[in-house]
Design a protein around this motif. Sequence first.
Motif, PDB file in Angstrom:
ATOM      1  N   ARG A   1       1.005  -1.296  -0.092  1.00 42.90           N
ATOM      2  CA  ARG A   1       0.051   0.043   0.005  1.00 42.90           C
ATOM      3  C   ARG A   1       0.748   1.269   0.005  1.00 42.90           C
ATOM      4  NH1 ARG A   1      -3.762   1.200   5.230  1.00 42.90           N
ATOM      5  NH2 ARG A   1      -1.646   1.073   6.210  1.00 42.90           N
ATOM      6  N   ASP A   2       1.776   1.365   0.593  1.00 44.21           N
ATOM      7  CA  ASP A   2       2.398   2.487   0.938  1.00 44.21           C
ATOM      8  C   ASP A   2       3.877   2.576  -0.016  1.00 44.21           C
ATOM      9  OD1 ASP A   2       0.865   3.556   2.867  1.00 44.21           O
ATOM     10  OD2 ASP A   2       1.714   2.364   4.467  1.00 44.21           O
TER      11      ASP A   2
ATOM     12  N   GLN B   1      -8.373   1.351  -5.107  1.00 46.40           N
ATOM     13  CA  GLN B   1      -8.125   2.158  -3.889  1.00 46.40           C
ATOM     14  C   GLN B   1      -8.952   3.531  -4.297  1.00 46.40           C
ATOM     15  OE1 GLN B   1      -4.489   1.855  -1.440  1.00 46.40           O
ATOM     16  NE2 GLN B   1      -4.265   4.375  -1.947  1.00 46.40           N
TER      17      GLN B   1
ATOM     18  N   ASP C   1      -9.231   7.452  -2.196  1.00 45.50           N
ATOM     19  CA  ASP C   1      -9.034   8.142  -1.141  1.00 45.50           C
ATOM     20  C   ASP C   1      -8.652   7.485   0.158  1.00 45.50           C
ATOM     21  OD1 ASP C   1      -9.868  10.240  -2.587  1.00 45.50           O
ATOM     22  OD2 ASP C   1     -12.123  10.026  -1.981  1.00 45.50           O
ATOM     23  N   GLY C   2      -7.891   6.473  -0.195  1.00 46.73           N
ATOM     24  CA  GLY C   2      -7.277   5.520   0.900  1.00 46.73           C
ATOM     25  C   GLY C   2      -8.213   4.323   1.144  1.00 46.73           C
ATOM     26  N   LYS C   3      -9.244   4.206   0.897  1.00 51.70           N
ATOM     27  CA  LYS C   3     -10.018   2.887   0.987  1.00 51.70           C
ATOM     28  C   LYS C   3     -10.147   1.969  -0.262  1.00 51.70           C
ATOM     29  CE  LYS C   3     -13.029   5.531   4.257  1.00 51.70           C
ATOM     30  NZ  LYS C   3     -14.395   6.033   4.429  1.00 51.70           N
TER      31      LYS C   3
ATOM     32  N   CYS D   1      -0.595   9.968  -7.009  1.00 48.98           N
ATOM     33  CA  CYS D   1      -1.310   9.527  -6.010  1.00 48.98           C
ATOM     34  C   CYS D   1      -0.980   7.992  -6.177  1.00 48.98           C
ATOM     35  CB  CYS D   1      -2.789   9.737  -6.091  1.00 48.98           C
ATOM     36  SG  CYS D   1      -3.429  11.381  -6.106  1.00 48.98           S
TER      37      CYS D   1
ATOM     38  N   GLU E   1      -3.450   4.605  -6.229  1.00 52.66           N
ATOM     39  CA  GLU E   1      -5.012   4.999  -6.653  1.00 52.66           C
ATOM     40  C   GLU E   1      -4.911   5.085  -8.171  1.00 52.66           C
ATOM     41  OE1 GLU E   1      -6.959   7.677  -4.308  1.00 52.66           O
ATOM     42  OE2 GLU E   1      -6.482   6.686  -2.658  1.00 52.66           O
TER      43      GLU E   1
END
Length: 209
Positions: free
Chosen positions: A20-21, A71, A73-75, A157, A160
């Motif tokens: 994710r990061d 993904q 907005d982070g969800k 981003c 995303e």
Amino acid sequence: MKRLIDVASWARRENYLFFRDFPNPYYALTVRMDVTLARERARRAGVRFSQYLCYAALRAVNSVEEMRYRQVDGKVWLFDAIRLNTPVALPDHSFRSVIIPYAPTLAAFAAEAERIRVAALRGEGDAYGADAIKDTFCISINPWYDFTGLAFQSGPCPGEEIPIATVGKICERDGRLSVAVAMRFHHGFVDGYHVGQYLERFQHNLDTL
């Protein structure tokens, strides 16, 4: 329609949290797809080969659940259906990006795709606005040259961006026709196994639609 994923109880939790990061959580690959039967089947169906190919790919995407995760907005969300994001070439060699909805049949998809293509030729849409729409798979048809690999840009981003594919020029060898297809997927959502499922179904669709 889309469904919010509870990452804490999700089967892909470990994979997703690991990647994710990452500044670039994507991986890319290039394969060759046989289009010998596809070109003839498109001709018989009375549809553009590019529309036939895009539908074969989009139908395969929608059949693999892991390719419908995004993904936003982070969800993490699971979309019920993925639409096509594709550029339409204009006479001045610029382009307009358009969104074409998924359809249950090639005929329905091609009819809507042609209507949208004609609207883009009139100047509707823009070059990059469609990229902000997440329930899509981007396919760019590149008929000018073949390739053996392709590097994709990363946007502002990480994590995303939508999956993307580029299709190269039709080439003939030993009586068979094929195209190079370069693809990029988010490793938090899609593993090699899922790409294998996708490619198998993509080729099946090319041969049988």
